[in-house]
Motif scaffolding. Sequence first.
Motif, PDB file in Angstrom:
ATOM      1  N   ASP A 262       6.110   2.297   1.762  1.00 39.74           N
ATOM      2  CA  ASP A 262       5.849   1.230   2.775  1.00 39.74           C
ATOM      3  C   ASP A 262       5.062   1.142   3.466  1.00 39.74           C
ATOM      4  OD1 ASP A 262       7.282  -0.854   3.947  1.00 39.74           O
ATOM      5  OD2 ASP A 262       7.995   0.072   5.565  1.00 39.74           O
ATOM      6  N   THR A 264       2.037   2.239   2.723  1.00 42.51           N
ATOM      7  CA  THR A 264       0.972   1.771   1.748  1.00 42.51           C
ATOM      8  C   THR A 264       0.936   0.425   1.134  1.00 42.51           C
ATOM      9  OG1 THR A 264       2.029   2.626  -0.236  1.00 42.51           O
ATOM     10  CG2 THR A 264       0.456   4.337   0.997  1.00 42.51           C
ATOM     11  N   GLY A 265       2.140  -0.418   1.416  1.00 45.30           N
ATOM     12  CA  GLY A 265       2.369  -1.443   0.880  1.00 45.30           C
ATOM     13  C   GLY A 265       3.000  -1.897  -0.574  1.00 45.30           C
ATOM     14  N   ASP A 266       3.179  -0.523  -1.083  1.00 47.89           N
ATOM     15  CA  ASP A 266       4.091  -0.614  -2.489  1.00 47.89           C
ATOM     16  C   ASP A 266       5.611  -0.824  -2.141  1.00 47.89           C
ATOM     17  OD1 ASP A 266       5.052  -0.329  -4.715  1.00 47.89           O
ATOM     18  OD2 ASP A 266       3.564   1.237  -5.385  1.00 47.89           O
ATOM     19  N   TYR A 267       5.792  -2.077  -1.924  1.00 50.01           N
ATOM     20  CA  TYR A 267       7.225  -2.292  -1.142  1.00 50.01           C
ATOM     21  C   TYR A 267       8.341  -1.937  -2.224  1.00 50.01           C
ATOM     22  CZ  TYR A 267       4.642  -3.981   2.536  1.00 50.01           C
ATOM     23  OH  TYR A 267       3.603  -4.298   3.467  1.00 50.01           O
ATOM     24  N   ASN A 305       8.248  -6.123   6.425  1.00 51.76           N
ATOM     25  CA  ASN A 305       6.843  -5.980   6.007  1.00 51.76           C
ATOM     26  C   ASN A 305       6.696  -6.583   4.805  1.00 51.76           C
ATOM     27  OD1 ASN A 305       5.960  -3.916   7.892  1.00 51.76           O
ATOM     28  ND2 ASN A 305       6.774  -2.302   6.829  1.00 51.76           N
ATOM     29  N   HIS A 482      -3.478  -4.197  -0.589  1.00 55.17           N
ATOM     30  CA  HIS A 482      -2.570  -4.141   0.511  1.00 55.17           C
ATOM     31  C   HIS A 482      -2.819  -5.326   1.558  1.00 55.17           C
ATOM     32  CE1 HIS A 482      -1.043  -2.152   4.250  1.00 55.17           C
ATOM     33  NE2 HIS A 482      -0.558  -1.244   3.366  1.00 55.17           N
ATOM     34  N   ARG A 483      -1.809  -5.660   2.347  1.00 55.60           N
ATOM     35  CA  ARG A 483      -1.650  -6.708   3.020  1.00 55.60           C
ATOM     36  C   ARG A 483      -2.633  -6.858   4.248  1.00 55.60           C
ATOM     37  NH1 ARG A 483       1.882  -6.231   7.482  1.00 55.60           N
ATOM     38  NH2 ARG A 483       2.898  -4.208   7.559  1.00 55.60           N
ATOM     39  N   THR A 519       0.330  -9.841  -4.286  1.00 51.39           N
ATOM     40  CA  THR A 519       1.184  -8.909  -3.719  1.00 51.39           C
ATOM     41  C   THR A 519       2.324  -9.567  -2.971  1.00 51.39           C
ATOM     42  OG1 THR A 519       0.038  -8.584  -1.617  1.00 51.39           O
ATOM     43  CG2 THR A 519      -0.568  -7.116  -3.492  1.00 51.39           C
TER      44      THR A 519
END
Length: 583
Positions: A262, A264-267, A305, A482-483, A519
């Motif tokens: 979460d 690292t943005g890898d949802y 997120n 990444h956001r 993403t």
Amino acid sequence: QAGGTEWQRLGDLLLKIGQLNKAEELYNVLLNRTSNEDEKAYYYVCLGYLKTYQGDYKKAIWYYEQGLEIDQKTLPSNHPDLATSYNNIGGAYVRVGDYSKALSSHEKALEIRHKTLSSNHTDLATSYNNIGLVYNKIEEYSKALSLSEKALEIRLKTLSLNHPNLATSYNNIGLVCDNNGEYSKALSFLEKALEIRHRTVPSNHPDLAASYRNIGLVYDHMGGYSKALSSHEKALEIQHKILHSTHPALATTYNNIGSVYDNTGDYSKALSFLEKALEIRHKILPSNHPDLATSYNKIGLAYDNMGEYLKAFSFYETALEIQQKALPSNHPSLATSYSSIGSVYVNMREYSKALLSHEKAFEIRQNTLPSNHPDLATSYSNISLVSNHMGDYSKALLYQNKALEIQQSTLLSNHPDFVTSYSSIGLALDIRHKTLPSSHPSLAISYNNIGWVYNNMGEYSKALLSHEKALEIRHKTLPSNHRLLAATCSNIGSVYYKMGEYSKALASHEQALEIGTKTLSSNHPDLAPSYNNIGLVYYNMNNYSKALLYFECALDIFQRVLPPTHPSIESVKESIEILKKKL
């Protein structure tokens, strides 16, 4: 026929080799057959250990208390076995989150041991250690550290340098340092614990998994996500070998790995692991167990997120419903859920509802926590943020200063949480430089915040420099899609826009949009500002047809995710009306 002692040895052996069902069956048979009170007490304790290992902590407490009740009738009031029983009960209460009862039980154990043991006896160290753990849980870190250091002092005098209990002391001090924001110290102590455990226990021992887990948590807090993931995966590898597939410890590790993904943005991976944790907890826990609420909260955070605010809201609400059934109305976990719901409302720009939720969280914390508790500072900060959005700047400043006041009194002056409340330009950054690695994500946050201040002051070259430093750190520490990278590009674009450098502004905003579209879902709220910003740039470049196209994209997203009377919708509609008159 084997005697009682031999049956006991068989039960102990079954416990050691993990044959829990057989061990439970044997202990229950022995318990029912014996009329000897001492033997009954022994079997109750063994069943308590077994239920603790299985993660059925309430049942463990019941067995331990049955054993204690017998011992209190048959043993003198200062007998060591009573201290052991209180110690076991305290440990189980920690696991179910009842810290006041845990503290009471561990202090009873300590009182007995003070009366009967020498000042450097290792059982005293165990009691200091256990009480320190409880204080760590309730965030009284100075008491936790003092007690953990007492335990370590005794153990260093009496134990060999590779004794497992020394590892426990190093581990616990490391946990306190982690909670206190002293990450390098935390790692140093936790790695000492890991080193001892590598030398003294088998390669698939649960204590090794615990060490890897704790080291992973520190790296996560430091922003070292790849190292955090590696540590948690090592813990998981050990647990897969020794635990059954629905063991609570597996759920905890899945949660930890999900949280790293979460961050690292890898949802998608985050959700996969968080849902595995929830699945285990659904199988083994009653429907109103607080750990289920924890899982729902974590999944809610991932959706939050991702910008899927309605899903996030649904998970947060479910967590709150569980907590309302299972916990007292003023329990701190309820405050956490209200706070999470408030944050979703902020993201949805429903500020009055956000304020109401944050005030509910604040009311609980004010009624149940000491006046200088860090969670109260969090509530003050949250209310300050919402008040700022609502234009109530005097209230925002008042509450932010209250948060700062608490953090000044309770945290180390260089604790990372302390700097989030500090309003002076450069001071927060200076603190973070002293306590964090040069590429820590919190440094990027400080540069970002300073950039916004300079931007609002009209000092655009300084603003640009700060945002570019934030971007440099995020390029080093985050995936390319990444956001937060998109957000930083957008910030740089906004500065260029104010400077009148529209081609550079356009390039930055398009970069932000490109990252976002890779993403995020096509109607993610974070995309709308990018479309809107690009529309504004094209408008100022007199390219009205392209401006209209981007404004309409922004409006389409806003209308899908925001209430129809939301100010963002009104603003974009107004821009479109102006444009249409020019075309």
